[in-house]
Enzyme design. Structure first.
Site, PDB file in Angstrom:
ATOM      1  N   SER A 291     -70.824  27.095  52.595  1.00  9.69           N
ATOM      2  CA  SER A 291     -69.799  28.017  52.044  1.00  9.69           C
ATOM      3  C   SER A 291     -70.375  29.327  52.095  1.00  9.69           C
ATOM      4  CB  SER A 291     -69.893  27.631  50.427  1.00  9.69           C
ATOM      5  OG  SER A 291     -68.885  28.340  49.871  1.00  9.69           O
TER       6      SER A 291
ATOM      7  N   HIS B  26     -62.283  27.423  47.886  1.00 10.14           N
ATOM      8  CA  HIS B  26     -61.908  26.466  49.113  1.00 10.14           C
ATOM      9  C   HIS B  26     -60.793  25.782  48.546  1.00 10.14           C
ATOM     10  CE1 HIS B  26     -65.825  27.693  50.731  1.00 10.14           C
ATOM     11  NE2 HIS B  26     -66.414  27.426  49.758  1.00 10.14           N
TER      12      HIS B  26
END
Length: 218
Positions: free
Chosen positions: A11, A118
């Site tokens: 991430s 996400h």
């Protein structure tokens, strides 16, 4: 002098990985981190949203349940076998958690996060992040970077930029990225950062590789 053969970041850590291999300067990396955070926070204010950790189920089962729910909920973080984080509208995530418990999940734990990272609900942040990335000078990395959304190594600057932008709304495919790095010759992983979370994930993905903590480039 320790130098990486392959790199990846989970991430936000993907920006750290790009800085470590010279694609981004430290200063530009910080600027993108800041703009990314502000854009994501603004996107969170559009709709009540959250994330949940699902333990003890195959990825395919989690994916199928998410597709069956009325509302936005998707697989967001493929951390390691048996550990997948889902993300979406709060009601849809709650319904998915109940359905996944019925499917045999060991745990379906709501996470204390600000929004549905996400997931498609981050779409409002994409344009702002894209503008910041396009305005930043990127250099070719010193080794392949395995990016979250493709799971494949690349040294192409245009690909790196595109994948960074898509990461906001796409999943973090950490399990698949690590598997591909191992297939491409990685035998030792060094986690650069304050914790050991990635080391634990990697050992669950493949117990044969060595994992440790350290500092790259020193």
């Amino acid at each position: 002098d320790l130098q990486p053969f392959l790199v990846a970041g989970h991430s936000l850590g993907e920006l750290s990985a790009l800085t470590a291999v010279g694609t981004l300067s430290f200063e530009d990396g910080l600027k993108i981190v800041s703009k990314r955070a502000l854009a994501m926070q603004a996107a969170c204010e559009h709709q009540s949203s959250t994330m949940a950790a699902i333990l003890g189920l195959d990825d395919a089962v989690v994916e199928d349940v998410c597709k069956s729910i009325d509302g936005v909920v998707v697989a967001a973080n493929y951390n390691c076998p048996g550990q997948l984080v889902i993300s979406g509208a709060t009601k849809a995530v709650e319904e998915a958690c109940e359905a996944l418990k019925e499917k045999g999940a060991k745990r379906a734990l709501m996470l204390p996060v600000g929004g549905a990272f996400h997931s498609p609900l981050m779409e409002p942040a994409r344009e702002e992040l894209a503008a910041a990335i396009e305005a930043t000078e990127f250099e070719a990395p010193s080794c392949p970077v395995y990016q979250n959304v493709t799971t494949l190594g690349t040294t192409a600057v245009d690909e790196i930029k595109t994948n960074l932008i898509y990461q906001l709304t796409g999943p973090v495919k950490w399990t698949q990225s690590v598997q591909n790095m191992i297939a491409d010759g990685a035998t030792e992983f060094i986690e650069v950062g304050p914790g050991r979370a990635l080391q634990g994930m990697i050992k669950k993905i493949n117990r044969e590789v060595n994992v440790s903590a350290g500092v790259v480039g020193e």
